[in-house]
Design a protein around this motif. Structure first.
Motif, PDB file in Angstrom:
ATOM      1  N   MET A 154       1.108  -1.005   0.234  1.00 16.52           N
ATOM      2  CA  MET A 154      -0.193   0.065   0.123  1.00 16.52           C
ATOM      3  C   MET A 154       0.456   0.980   0.049  1.00 16.52           C
ATOM      4  O   MET A 154       2.171   1.758   0.716  1.00 16.52           O
ATOM      5  CB  MET A 154      -0.736  -0.363   1.531  1.00 16.52           C
ATOM      6  CG  MET A 154      -1.828   1.413   1.712  1.00 16.52           C
ATOM      7  SD  MET A 154      -2.924   0.341   2.651  1.00 16.52           S
ATOM      8  CE  MET A 154      -4.564   0.158   1.528  1.00 16.52           C
ATOM      9  N   SER A 155       0.739   2.197  -0.890  1.00 16.32           N
ATOM     10  CA  SER A 155       1.560   3.597  -1.018  1.00 16.32           C
ATOM     11  C   SER A 155       1.200   4.199  -0.014  1.00 16.32           C
ATOM     12  O   SER A 155       0.178   4.240   1.188  1.00 16.32           O
ATOM     13  CB  SER A 155       1.239   3.841  -2.329  1.00 16.32           C
ATOM     14  OG  SER A 155      -0.042   4.438  -2.367  1.00 16.32           O
ATOM     15  N   ARG A 174       0.172   7.561  -0.752  1.00 17.90           N
ATOM     16  CA  ARG A 174      -1.169   8.065  -0.891  1.00 17.90           C
ATOM     17  C   ARG A 174      -1.968   7.080  -0.217  1.00 17.90           C
ATOM     18  O   ARG A 174      -3.078   7.850   0.038  1.00 17.90           O
ATOM     19  CB  ARG A 174      -1.098   7.999  -2.824  1.00 17.90           C
ATOM     20  CG  ARG A 174      -2.019   8.785  -3.137  1.00 17.90           C
ATOM     21  CD  ARG A 174      -1.936   9.129  -4.734  1.00 17.90           C
ATOM     22  NE  ARG A 174      -3.424   9.806  -5.133  1.00 17.90           N
ATOM     23  CZ  ARG A 174      -4.298   9.185  -5.855  1.00 17.90           C
ATOM     24  NH1 ARG A 174      -4.332   7.918  -6.061  1.00 17.90           N
ATOM     25  NH2 ARG A 174      -5.197   9.607  -6.220  1.00 17.90           N
ATOM     26  N   ASP A 175      -2.327   5.869  -0.764  1.00 13.30           N
ATOM     27  CA  ASP A 175      -3.352   5.265   0.287  1.00 13.30           C
ATOM     28  C   ASP A 175      -3.616   5.284   1.529  1.00 13.30           C
ATOM     29  O   ASP A 175      -4.650   5.377   1.936  1.00 13.30           O
ATOM     30  CB  ASP A 175      -3.043   3.982  -0.453  1.00 13.30           C
ATOM     31  CG  ASP A 175      -3.281   2.996  -2.116  1.00 13.30           C
ATOM     32  OD1 ASP A 175      -3.687   4.330  -2.667  1.00 13.30           O
ATOM     33  OD2 ASP A 175      -2.900   2.151  -2.516  1.00 13.30           O
ATOM     34  N   PRO A 205     -10.153   2.689  -7.542  1.00 14.29           N
ATOM     35  CA  PRO A 205      -9.152   1.986  -9.124  1.00 14.29           C
ATOM     36  C   PRO A 205     -10.036   1.293  -9.798  1.00 14.29           C
ATOM     37  O   PRO A 205     -11.329   0.690  -9.486  1.00 14.29           O
ATOM     38  CB  PRO A 205      -8.840   1.098  -7.902  1.00 14.29           C
ATOM     39  CG  PRO A 205      -8.939   1.330  -6.540  1.00 14.29           C
ATOM     40  CD  PRO A 205     -10.363   2.104  -6.298  1.00 14.29           C
ATOM     41  N   LEU A 249     -13.057   4.853  -2.718  1.00 10.94           N
ATOM     42  CA  LEU A 249     -11.195   5.027  -2.146  1.00 10.94           C
ATOM     43  C   LEU A 249     -11.834   3.398  -2.922  1.00 10.94           C
ATOM     44  O   LEU A 249     -10.110   2.813  -3.354  1.00 10.94           O
ATOM     45  CB  LEU A 249     -11.094   4.169  -1.033  1.00 10.94           C
ATOM     46  CG  LEU A 249     -11.569   6.021   0.258  1.00 10.94           C
ATOM     47  CD1 LEU A 249     -10.880   6.124   1.369  1.00 10.94           C
ATOM     48  CD2 LEU A 249     -10.215   6.628  -0.708  1.00 10.94           C
ATOM     49  N   ARG A 302     -10.169  -1.698  -1.270  1.00  7.33           N
ATOM     50  CA  ARG A 302      -8.066  -2.085   0.349  1.00  7.33           C
ATOM     51  C   ARG A 302      -8.390  -1.120   0.541  1.00  7.33           C
ATOM     52  O   ARG A 302      -8.518  -0.782   2.182  1.00  7.33           O
ATOM     53  CB  ARG A 302      -7.398  -2.917  -0.585  1.00  7.33           C
ATOM     54  CG  ARG A 302      -7.255  -3.716  -1.246  1.00  7.33           C
ATOM     55  CD  ARG A 302      -6.163  -3.472  -1.948  1.00  7.33           C
ATOM     56  NE  ARG A 302      -5.279  -2.821  -2.057  1.00  7.33           N
ATOM     57  CZ  ARG A 302      -3.827  -2.538  -2.410  1.00  7.33           C
ATOM     58  NH1 ARG A 302      -2.874  -3.765  -1.655  1.00  7.33           N
ATOM     59  NH2 ARG A 302      -3.358  -1.107  -2.198  1.00  7.33           N
ATOM     60  N   ARG A 303      -8.686   0.099   0.354  1.00  6.92           N
ATOM     61  CA  ARG A 303      -8.855   1.696   1.179  1.00  6.92           C
ATOM     62  C   ARG A 303      -9.267   2.081   1.589  1.00  6.92           C
ATOM     63  O   ARG A 303      -8.614   2.102   3.669  1.00  6.92           O
ATOM     64  CB  ARG A 303      -8.255   2.676   0.080  1.00  6.92           C
ATOM     65  CG  ARG A 303      -6.973   1.812  -0.535  1.00  6.92           C
ATOM     66  CD  ARG A 303      -6.510   3.772  -1.462  1.00  6.92           C
ATOM     67  NE  ARG A 303      -7.515   3.786  -2.479  1.00  6.92           N
ATOM     68  CZ  ARG A 303      -7.175   4.475  -3.732  1.00  6.92           C
ATOM     69  NH1 ARG A 303      -6.781   5.063  -4.117  1.00  6.92           N
ATOM     70  NH2 ARG A 303      -8.250   4.450  -5.146  1.00  6.92           N
TER      71      ARG A 303
END
Length: 187
Positions: free
Chosen positions: A1-2, A4-5, A184, A48, A51-52
């Protein structure tokens, strides 16, 4: 996960907490109030993705577990996880994931605005109501030692408000999709 995420997940966790500041609405004939926090769960899912949004809700649940008063009415701590309505609280993570999962698959940038809005609405209805109520009603029947039918019937008073929340979440999802799409892309 980045990074940003994680920032987006934290932002939506803050939105869910902020919606808890709105005063709860008591119906009078049932001791459980209507709160705005499930709207935040639905909005996280449609904006989002799976996941997020699940991470956003998990952040809120961790804040509750460590005792911060982030739930509607200033509640927090482990007691929130052992109440008869705790199934709805735990169901938030699954509802956000399901709403996001469906949004990722139903909504595409090449669709018309109406189709996107209806798709977001369906995702919010299925994830934010059907999935959430499945967890909530099952746990309520178990924890309160009442039958599934009684738990189901008692929960139906909240459906009209949740349908309105799903519609608002769909409008928010569409507005974000137009201005700054965060959902996404899934094939």
């Amino acid at each position: 996960m980045s990074t940003r995420d994680l920032v987006l997940a934290a932002l939506f966790a803050a939105i869910i907490v902020a919606l808890g500041l709105l005063p709860p609405i008591y119906l009078g004939f049932i001791p459980v109030p209507i709160t705005a926090q499930s709207l935040g769960v639905m909005m996280a899912g449609v904006v989002l993705g799976a996941r997020r949004s699940a991470v956003a809700v998990l952040i809120v649940l961790v804040l509750v577990a460590i005792g911060l008063p982030v739930l509607s009415g200033g509640r927090g701590g482990f007691a929130a996880f052992v109440a008869p309505t705790s199934g709805f609280l735990i169901g938030w993570a699954f509802a956000a994931f399901a709403t996001g999962f469906l949004s990722e698959r139903l909504v595409h940038s090449d669709q018309s605005g109406l189709v996107q809005t209806v798709s977001f609405f369906l995702a919010a209805m299925i994830g934010g109501i059907v999935v959430l109520y499945a967890f909530g009603i099952l746990y309520l029947a178990f924890a309160a030692n009442i039958g599934l039918t009684q738990a189901f019937v008692g929960s139906m008073a909240f459906i009209p408000g949740d349908v309105i929340k799903a519609f608002v979440a769909a409008l928010v999802g569409r507005a974000v999709m137009v201005g700054y799409p965060l959902l996404p892309v899934r094939i």
